[in-house]
Design a protein around this motif. Structure first.
Motif, PDB file in Angstrom:
ATOM      1  N   PRO A   1      35.688  56.002  30.824  1.00  0.00           N
ATOM      2  CA  PRO A   1      35.704  54.606  30.396  1.00  0.00           C
ATOM      3  C   PRO A   1      36.867  53.816  30.978  1.00  0.00           C
ATOM      4  N   ASP A   2      37.988  54.467  31.263  1.00  0.00           N
ATOM      5  CA  ASP A   2      39.137  53.768  31.827  1.00  0.00           C
ATOM      6  C   ASP A   2      38.793  53.165  33.186  1.00  0.00           C
ATOM      7  N   SER A   3      38.032  53.906  33.983  1.00  0.00           N
ATOM      8  CA  SER A   3      37.682  53.386  35.302  1.00  0.00           C
ATOM      9  C   SER A   3      36.727  52.199  35.198  1.00  0.00           C
ATOM     10  N   LEU A   4      35.986  52.101  34.104  1.00  0.00           N
ATOM     11  CA  LEU A   4      35.072  50.987  33.925  1.00  0.00           C
ATOM     12  C   LEU A   4      35.788  49.715  33.496  1.00  0.00           C
ATOM     13  N   THR A   5      36.992  49.855  32.936  1.00  0.00           N
ATOM     14  CA  THR A   5      37.722  48.689  32.459  1.00  0.00           C
ATOM     15  C   THR A   5      38.657  48.103  33.515  1.00  0.00           C
ATOM     16  N   GLN A   6      38.643  48.671  34.708  1.00  0.00           N
ATOM     17  CA  GLN A   6      39.487  48.138  35.777  1.00  0.00           C
ATOM     18  C   GLN A   6      39.094  46.692  36.055  1.00  0.00           C
ATOM     19  N   ARG A   7      40.078  45.845  36.153  1.00  0.00           N
ATOM     20  CA  ARG A   7      39.816  44.447  36.462  1.00  0.00           C
ATOM     21  C   ARG A   7      40.036  44.195  37.944  1.00  0.00           C
ATOM     22  N   CYS A   8      39.363  43.183  38.436  1.00  0.00           N
ATOM     23  CA  CYS A   8      39.518  42.778  39.828  1.00  0.00           C
ATOM     24  C   CYS A   8      40.333  41.488  39.890  1.00  0.00           C
ATOM     25  N   CYS A   9      40.972  41.269  41.008  1.00  0.00           N
ATOM     26  CA  CYS A   9      41.775  40.061  41.199  1.00  0.00           C
ATOM     27  C   CYS A   9      40.919  38.942  41.774  1.00  0.00           C
ATOM     28  N   PRO A  10      40.986  37.755  41.179  1.00  0.00           N
ATOM     29  CA  PRO A  10      40.228  36.627  41.716  1.00  0.00           C
ATOM     30  C   PRO A  10      40.843  36.086  43.014  1.00  0.00           C
ATOM     31  N   ASN A  11      42.167  36.253  43.159  1.00  0.00           N
ATOM     32  CA  ASN A  11      42.861  35.832  44.373  1.00  0.00           C
ATOM     33  C   ASN A  11      44.155  36.632  44.485  1.00  0.00           C
ATOM     34  N   CYS A  12      44.782  36.564  45.656  1.00  0.00           N
ATOM     35  CA  CYS A  12      46.004  37.343  45.903  1.00  0.00           C
ATOM     36  C   CYS A  12      47.094  36.439  46.447  1.00  0.00           C
ATOM     37  N   THR A  13      48.320  36.932  46.337  1.00  0.00           N
ATOM     38  CA  THR A  13      49.471  36.214  46.851  1.00  0.00           C
ATOM     39  C   THR A  13      50.277  37.151  47.744  1.00  0.00           C
ATOM     40  N   ARG A  14      51.190  36.592  48.479  1.00  0.00           N
ATOM     41  CA  ARG A  14      52.143  37.374  49.278  1.00  0.00           C
ATOM     42  C   ARG A  14      53.541  36.989  48.830  1.00  0.00           C
ATOM     43  N   THR A  15      53.810  37.244  47.569  1.00  0.00           N
ATOM     44  CA  THR A  15      55.102  36.927  46.977  1.00  0.00           C
ATOM     45  C   THR A  15      55.886  38.215  46.778  1.00  0.00           C
ATOM     46  N   HIS A  16      57.122  38.227  47.274  1.00  0.00           N
ATOM     47  CA  HIS A  16      57.998  39.381  47.037  1.00  0.00           C
ATOM     48  C   HIS A  16      58.410  39.384  45.571  1.00  0.00           C
ATOM     49  N   ILE A  17      58.305  40.526  44.941  1.00  0.00           N
ATOM     50  CA  ILE A  17      58.727  40.688  43.550  1.00  0.00           C
ATOM     51  C   ILE A  17      59.858  41.711  43.560  1.00  0.00           C
ATOM     52  N   PRO A  18      61.020  41.370  43.031  1.00  0.00           N
ATOM     53  CA  PRO A  18      62.135  42.332  43.028  1.00  0.00           C
ATOM     54  C   PRO A  18      61.742  43.612  42.294  1.00  0.00           C
ATOM     55  N   LYS A  19      62.078  44.760  42.879  1.00  0.00           N
ATOM     56  CA  LYS A  19      61.723  46.045  42.263  1.00  0.00           C
ATOM     57  C   LYS A  19      62.267  46.174  40.847  1.00  0.00           C
ATOM     58  N   GLY A  20      63.404  45.577  40.593  1.00  0.00           N
ATOM     59  CA  GLY A  20      63.991  45.644  39.264  1.00  0.00           C
ATOM     60  C   GLY A  20      63.159  44.955  38.204  1.00  0.00           C
ATOM     61  N   LYS A  21      62.290  44.045  38.617  1.00  0.00           N
ATOM     62  CA  LYS A  21      61.413  43.325  37.685  1.00  0.00           C
ATOM     63  C   LYS A  21      60.048  43.995  37.533  1.00  0.00           C
ATOM     64  N   VAL A  22      59.806  45.097  38.245  1.00  0.00           N
ATOM     65  CA  VAL A  22      58.499  45.755  38.260  1.00  0.00           C
ATOM     66  C   VAL A  22      58.457  46.897  37.241  1.00  0.00           C
ATOM     67  N   THR A  23      57.410  46.882  36.395  1.00  0.00           N
ATOM     68  CA  THR A  23      57.224  47.988  35.448  1.00  0.00           C
ATOM     69  C   THR A  23      56.052  48.879  35.821  1.00  0.00           C
ATOM     70  N   ASN A  24      55.078  48.342  36.567  1.00  0.00           N
ATOM     71  CA  ASN A  24      53.912  49.125  36.952  1.00  0.00           C
ATOM     72  C   ASN A  24      53.303  48.546  38.221  1.00  0.00           C
ATOM     73  N   VAL A  25      52.735  49.428  39.045  1.00  0.00           N
ATOM     74  CA  VAL A  25      52.071  49.025  40.275  1.00  0.00           C
ATOM     75  C   VAL A  25      50.809  49.872  40.421  1.00  0.00           C
ATOM     76  N   VAL A  26      49.652  49.223  40.541  1.00  0.00           N
ATOM     77  CA  VAL A  26      48.392  49.948  40.735  1.00  0.00           C
ATOM     78  C   VAL A  26      47.528  49.208  41.749  1.00  0.00           C
ATOM     79  N   MET A  27      46.629  49.944  42.342  1.00  0.00           N
ATOM     80  CA  MET A  27      45.657  49.371  43.269  1.00  0.00           C
ATOM     81  C   MET A  27      44.436  48.960  42.455  1.00  0.00           C
TER      82      MET A  27
END
Length: 118
Positions: free
Chosen positions: A26-52
């Motif tokens: 069921p977890d794989s079924l709840t994956q959301r898709c992105c309506p649009n993307c950006t190319r904004t750098h986010i400082p690593k210190g502000k990041v709590t999670n990263v997934v594809m």
């Protein structure tokens, strides 16, 4: 008697495997898709999670969750985003809490530069 114990053990292992596989599906079924993307750098210190995003999504994106709980869709074909995902997965594989260099800066709600894109 040994045969009965072996059969019961194998049945238990099969049953436990079947239950654990069902809880992941069921977890794989709840994956959301992105309506649009950006190319904004986010400082690593502000990041709590990263997934594809899920492979079934129209856009290939990396979803970055910040300390302020914003989810930002970053272009999945961008080298910076690929490197961020690889670094985050490496830190998680080493069983470190993503504290260095990830998730070490506080949330500053007053300066909302990031916007949730999900």
């Amino acid at each position: 008697m040994k045969a009965l114990v072996a059969v019961l053990s194998l049945t238990l292992v099969f049953f436990l495997y079947h239950i654990s596989a069902d809880t992941l599906a069921p977890d794989s079924l709840t994956q959301r898709c992105c309506p649009n993307c950006t190319r904004t750098h986010i400082p690593k210190g502000k990041v709590t999670n990263v997934v594809m995003t899920h492979s079934a999504c129209r856009l290939k994106a990396v979803v970055v969750t910040t300390v302020c709980n914003y989810e930002i869709c970053v272009d999945g074909n961008w080298t910076w985003a690929k490197n961020l995902l690889a670094d985050f997965e490496k830190a998680a594989a080493k069983k470190k809490s993503p504290s260095a260099p990830f998730n070490r800066l506080p949330c500053s709600k007053g300066s909302k530069k990031s916007v949730s894109l999900l």
